[in-house]
Write a protein that holds these residues in place. Sequence first.
Motif, PDB file in Angstrom:
ATOM      1  N   PRO A 139       0.842  -1.360   0.089  1.00 53.50           N
ATOM      2  CA  PRO A 139      -0.121  -0.029   0.013  1.00 53.50           C
ATOM      3  C   PRO A 139       0.731   1.341   0.061  1.00 53.50           C
ATOM      4  O   PRO A 139       0.466   2.177  -0.708  1.00 53.50           O
ATOM      5  CB  PRO A 139      -0.855  -0.131   1.417  1.00 53.50           C
ATOM      6  CG  PRO A 139      -1.091  -1.769   1.461  1.00 53.50           C
ATOM      7  CD  PRO A 139       0.537  -2.209   1.095  1.00 53.50           C
ATOM      8  N   PHE A 140       1.921   1.095   0.954  1.00 56.24           N
ATOM      9  CA  PHE A 140       2.911   2.228   0.726  1.00 56.24           C
ATOM     10  C   PHE A 140       3.382   2.613  -0.704  1.00 56.24           C
ATOM     11  O   PHE A 140       3.628   3.767  -1.115  1.00 56.24           O
ATOM     12  CB  PHE A 140       4.007   2.000   1.855  1.00 56.24           C
ATOM     13  CG  PHE A 140       5.087   3.125   1.702  1.00 56.24           C
ATOM     14  CD1 PHE A 140       5.178   4.547   1.951  1.00 56.24           C
ATOM     15  CD2 PHE A 140       6.287   2.802   1.230  1.00 56.24           C
ATOM     16  CE1 PHE A 140       5.741   5.239   1.895  1.00 56.24           C
ATOM     17  CE2 PHE A 140       7.571   3.487   1.106  1.00 56.24           C
ATOM     18  CZ  PHE A 140       7.376   4.728   1.559  1.00 56.24           C
ATOM     19  N   ILE A 141       3.845   1.591  -1.379  1.00 53.97           N
ATOM     20  CA  ILE A 141       4.236   1.676  -2.717  1.00 53.97           C
ATOM     21  C   ILE A 141       3.526   2.239  -3.644  1.00 53.97           C
ATOM     22  O   ILE A 141       3.525   3.039  -4.504  1.00 53.97           O
ATOM     23  CB  ILE A 141       4.817   0.396  -3.195  1.00 53.97           C
ATOM     24  CG1 ILE A 141       6.138  -0.181  -2.422  1.00 53.97           C
ATOM     25  CG2 ILE A 141       5.306   0.281  -4.651  1.00 53.97           C
ATOM     26  CD1 ILE A 141       6.450  -1.502  -2.685  1.00 53.97           C
ATOM     27  N   ASN A 142       2.209   1.823  -3.314  1.00 56.60           N
ATOM     28  CA  ASN A 142       1.054   2.317  -4.322  1.00 56.60           C
ATOM     29  C   ASN A 142       0.769   3.900  -4.209  1.00 56.60           C
ATOM     30  O   ASN A 142       0.667   4.533  -5.085  1.00 56.60           O
ATOM     31  CB  ASN A 142      -0.227   1.869  -4.106  1.00 56.60           C
ATOM     32  CG  ASN A 142      -0.212   0.315  -4.588  1.00 56.60           C
ATOM     33  OD1 ASN A 142       0.484  -0.169  -5.525  1.00 56.60           O
ATOM     34  ND2 ASN A 142      -0.944  -0.467  -4.002  1.00 56.60           N
ATOM     35  N   ILE A 143       0.979   4.178  -2.810  1.00 57.53           N
ATOM     36  CA  ILE A 143       0.784   5.979  -2.721  1.00 57.53           C
ATOM     37  C   ILE A 143       1.953   6.593  -3.124  1.00 57.53           C
ATOM     38  O   ILE A 143       1.940   7.585  -3.836  1.00 57.53           O
ATOM     39  CB  ILE A 143       0.810   6.087  -1.001  1.00 57.53           C
ATOM     40  CG1 ILE A 143      -0.509   5.500  -0.358  1.00 57.53           C
ATOM     41  CG2 ILE A 143       0.845   7.332  -0.728  1.00 57.53           C
ATOM     42  CD1 ILE A 143      -0.369   5.362   0.964  1.00 57.53           C
ATOM     43  N   CYS A 144       3.001   5.963  -3.016  1.00 57.38           N
ATOM     44  CA  CYS A 144       4.359   6.477  -3.792  1.00 57.38           C
ATOM     45  C   CYS A 144       4.376   6.753  -5.256  1.00 57.38           C
ATOM     46  O   CYS A 144       4.599   7.788  -5.746  1.00 57.38           O
ATOM     47  CB  CYS A 144       5.569   5.829  -3.222  1.00 57.38           C
ATOM     48  SG  CYS A 144       6.038   5.982  -1.547  1.00 57.38           S
ATOM     49  N   ALA A 150       9.636   9.139  -4.465  1.00 53.81           N
ATOM     50  CA  ALA A 150      10.762   8.159  -4.439  1.00 53.81           C
ATOM     51  C   ALA A 150      11.034   7.533  -2.989  1.00 53.81           C
ATOM     52  O   ALA A 150      10.416   8.080  -2.072  1.00 53.81           O
ATOM     53  CB  ALA A 150      12.122   8.755  -4.817  1.00 53.81           C
ATOM     54  N   VAL A 151      11.773   6.506  -2.869  1.00 59.38           N
ATOM     55  CA  VAL A 151      11.832   5.737  -1.390  1.00 59.38           C
ATOM     56  C   VAL A 151      13.460   5.714  -1.416  1.00 59.38           C
ATOM     57  O   VAL A 151      14.133   5.240  -2.248  1.00 59.38           O
ATOM     58  CB  VAL A 151      11.160   4.519  -1.561  1.00 59.38           C
ATOM     59  CG1 VAL A 151      11.219   3.914  -0.208  1.00 59.38           C
ATOM     60  CG2 VAL A 151       9.669   4.509  -1.769  1.00 59.38           C
ATOM     61  N   ARG A 152      13.882   5.821  -0.204  1.00 58.11           N
ATOM     62  CA  ARG A 152      15.306   5.394   0.263  1.00 58.11           C
ATOM     63  C   ARG A 152      14.870   4.240   1.260  1.00 58.11           C
ATOM     64  O   ARG A 152      14.180   4.404   2.286  1.00 58.11           O
ATOM     65  CB  ARG A 152      16.094   6.263   0.922  1.00 58.11           C
ATOM     66  CG  ARG A 152      17.333   5.828   1.136  1.00 58.11           C
ATOM     67  CD  ARG A 152      18.171   6.209   2.433  1.00 58.11           C
ATOM     68  NE  ARG A 152      18.572   7.620   2.527  1.00 58.11           N
ATOM     69  CZ  ARG A 152      19.536   8.098   3.400  1.00 58.11           C
ATOM     70  NH1 ARG A 152      19.805   7.279   4.536  1.00 58.11           N
ATOM     71  NH2 ARG A 152      19.689   9.389   3.287  1.00 58.11           N
ATOM     72  N   ASN A 192      10.901   1.752  -9.394  1.00 56.43           N
ATOM     73  CA  ASN A 192      12.258   1.675  -9.516  1.00 56.43           C
ATOM     74  C   ASN A 192      12.686   3.121  -9.071  1.00 56.43           C
ATOM     75  O   ASN A 192      13.923   3.173  -8.974  1.00 56.43           O
ATOM     76  CB  ASN A 192      12.613   1.601 -10.824  1.00 56.43           C
ATOM     77  CG  ASN A 192      12.421   0.101 -11.429  1.00 56.43           C
ATOM     78  OD1 ASN A 192      12.487  -0.616 -10.806  1.00 56.43           O
ATOM     79  ND2 ASN A 192      11.854   0.061 -12.671  1.00 56.43           N
ATOM     80  N   ASP A 193      12.126   3.955  -8.470  1.00 59.26           N
ATOM     81  CA  ASP A 193      12.566   5.359  -7.903  1.00 59.26           C
ATOM     82  C   ASP A 193      13.043   4.787  -6.531  1.00 59.26           C
ATOM     83  O   ASP A 193      12.471   5.517  -5.750  1.00 59.26           O
ATOM     84  CB  ASP A 193      11.528   6.504  -8.052  1.00 59.26           C
ATOM     85  CG  ASP A 193      11.311   6.865  -9.349  1.00 59.26           C
ATOM     86  OD1 ASP A 193      12.185   6.861 -10.198  1.00 59.26           O
ATOM     87  OD2 ASP A 193      10.307   7.258  -9.897  1.00 59.26           O
ATOM     88  N   VAL A 194      14.134   4.025  -6.279  1.00 56.14           N
ATOM     89  CA  VAL A 194      14.507   3.543  -5.170  1.00 56.14           C
ATOM     90  C   VAL A 194      16.018   3.871  -5.001  1.00 56.14           C
ATOM     91  O   VAL A 194      16.664   3.573  -6.131  1.00 56.14           O
ATOM     92  CB  VAL A 194      14.407   1.907  -5.021  1.00 56.14           C
ATOM     93  CG1 VAL A 194      14.899   1.558  -3.673  1.00 56.14           C
ATOM     94  CG2 VAL A 194      12.829   1.941  -4.948  1.00 56.14           C
ATOM     95  N   VAL A 195      16.282   4.341  -3.848  1.00 54.36           N
ATOM     96  CA  VAL A 195      17.880   4.625  -3.567  1.00 54.36           C
ATOM     97  C   VAL A 195      18.154   3.502  -2.268  1.00 54.36           C
ATOM     98  O   VAL A 195      17.218   3.547  -1.501  1.00 54.36           O
ATOM     99  CB  VAL A 195      18.121   6.175  -3.136  1.00 54.36           C
ATOM    100  CG1 VAL A 195      19.710   6.070  -2.737  1.00 54.36           C
ATOM    101  CG2 VAL A 195      17.835   6.766  -4.329  1.00 54.36           C
ATOM    102  N   ILE A 196      19.188   3.064  -2.256  1.00 50.46           N
ATOM    103  CA  ILE A 196      19.564   2.128  -1.098  1.00 50.46           C
ATOM    104  C   ILE A 196      20.701   2.799  -0.383  1.00 50.46           C
ATOM    105  O   ILE A 196      21.655   3.242  -0.954  1.00 50.46           O
ATOM    106  CB  ILE A 196      20.042   0.735  -1.516  1.00 50.46           C
ATOM    107  CG1 ILE A 196      19.062   0.173  -2.777  1.00 50.46           C
ATOM    108  CG2 ILE A 196      20.201  -0.377  -0.522  1.00 50.46           C
ATOM    109  CD1 ILE A 196      17.726   0.095  -2.392  1.00 50.46           C
ATOM    110  N   SER A 197      20.557   2.665   0.997  1.00 44.79           N
ATOM    111  CA  SER A 197      21.815   3.198   1.817  1.00 44.79           C
ATOM    112  C   SER A 197      21.954   1.859   2.980  1.00 44.79           C
ATOM    113  O   SER A 197      20.902   1.062   3.527  1.00 44.79           O
ATOM    114  CB  SER A 197      21.561   4.172   2.624  1.00 44.79           C
ATOM    115  OG  SER A 197      20.608   4.334   3.616  1.00 44.79           O
TER     116      SER A 197
END
Length: 457
Positions: A139-144, A150-152, A192-197
């Motif tokens: 559900p969070f991904i769908n809101i994004c 984007a998401v980190r 795909n608007d994802v950044v990893i740390s």
Amino acid sequence: MRRKTITAHVGNIAIGGDNPIRIQSMATTDTNDTEGSVAQAKRIIDAGGELVRFTTQGIREAENMKNISARLKADGYNTPLVADVHFTAHTADVAAQYCEKVRINPGNYVDPGRTFKHLEYTDEEYAAELEKIEKKLVPFINICKEHHTAVRIGVNHGSLSDRIMSRYGDTPEGIVESCMEFLRIFRREQFNDVVISIKASNTVVMVTTVRLLVKTMDKEGMHYPLHLGVTEAGEGEDGRIKSALGIGALLTEGIGDTIRVSLSEEPECEIPVARKLVDLIPECTRLRAEAEAGIKDDTITLSIDAPDWETFQLKASMAVGALLIDRKATNLVINDLQGLKDSKTLNDLADAILQAARIKFTKTEYISCPGCGRTLYNLQETIAKIKAATKDLVGLKIGIMGCIVNGPGEMADADYGYVGAGRGKISLYRAKECVEKNIPEEEAVDHLLALIKKDRG
């Protein structure tokens, strides 16, 4: 050559791909304080920050990001804002409507707060826990997707869940799997608007784990951009050296698409340091190769030419970081081609770099966070007070943490910990064990010193 990744779009900037390495910082203001937050964000942006992160520990803070964003845009500041979420997944859902990017921490997004208890899971029970994560995450991904947010996925060594710890232990493999569990869901949902740390206060853990993450992602056909940072690096020279060594080790290997230098100082002070690290990549990559080729008798000899002392420190730390972390050598000699400093100062710098690489301890080690809106005491004054009283305790490691998000976990590498427990209240730790709770702030430093003195006889 820089590692090739896909491009993540964050508001009006792009991260990864062929885009420049982005510089960012995090505000230390109360996110409910619109005026203060806007003013600090402007200072970060004016210093060259390309993203500004705010803590959103609850719905109220997440909703006020709308006001902060509107005020900044009205004044001509269009830099992307990032909401930092811990413990309450619904807060991420709200923040995604108002920010260009939301950071979630797999260690506490669904899993409860870390208690350091060993839990036993059957394979079926473990799979059921992963299903819980997916039910919250989709559900969070769908809101994004709806809001183009984007998401980190931000994993911290200090906040791994008891579930991960019980199956994988306190290992790079566990840290990487904590990230991959979430990342696989994002890929299945075609987001795909994802950044990893992956961050740690221990430079060896940080570099080793990021390298393993890259190999794991490559094996699974994933090429997401990476954010780099040494968390709780400290302040002053030590914070700069530790950050340059850890971040620089990876940058000279072509790894990293956005960075933050976490200093226990005003956040705008982080930006020029981060910028220098990016600008120094070509020269330090060359110096690293030359230094490796010249290793003799377990010693790296490094000759540095720099216009000022800070640049000299950053360049030296960055050039030898990977070599020391990989234990290509365990001694370091630094030559100053410009004559900026005397031989003792150069020897002290070499010792500081060796300490940052966890090879040789010649002074007290401080693991101090940069602070954020969750910090409820004067971090910089407290650090100065503790350092003044403990600076001669060679080899002792002291964690000074603003709150409990990463506190107990990052302090697993420390002998003692000083952690914000609430407004004006401090808890003290001996390693992972909380030994005193909710001490009034004005008494807490004295309590810490008494605890150290008692233990040391």
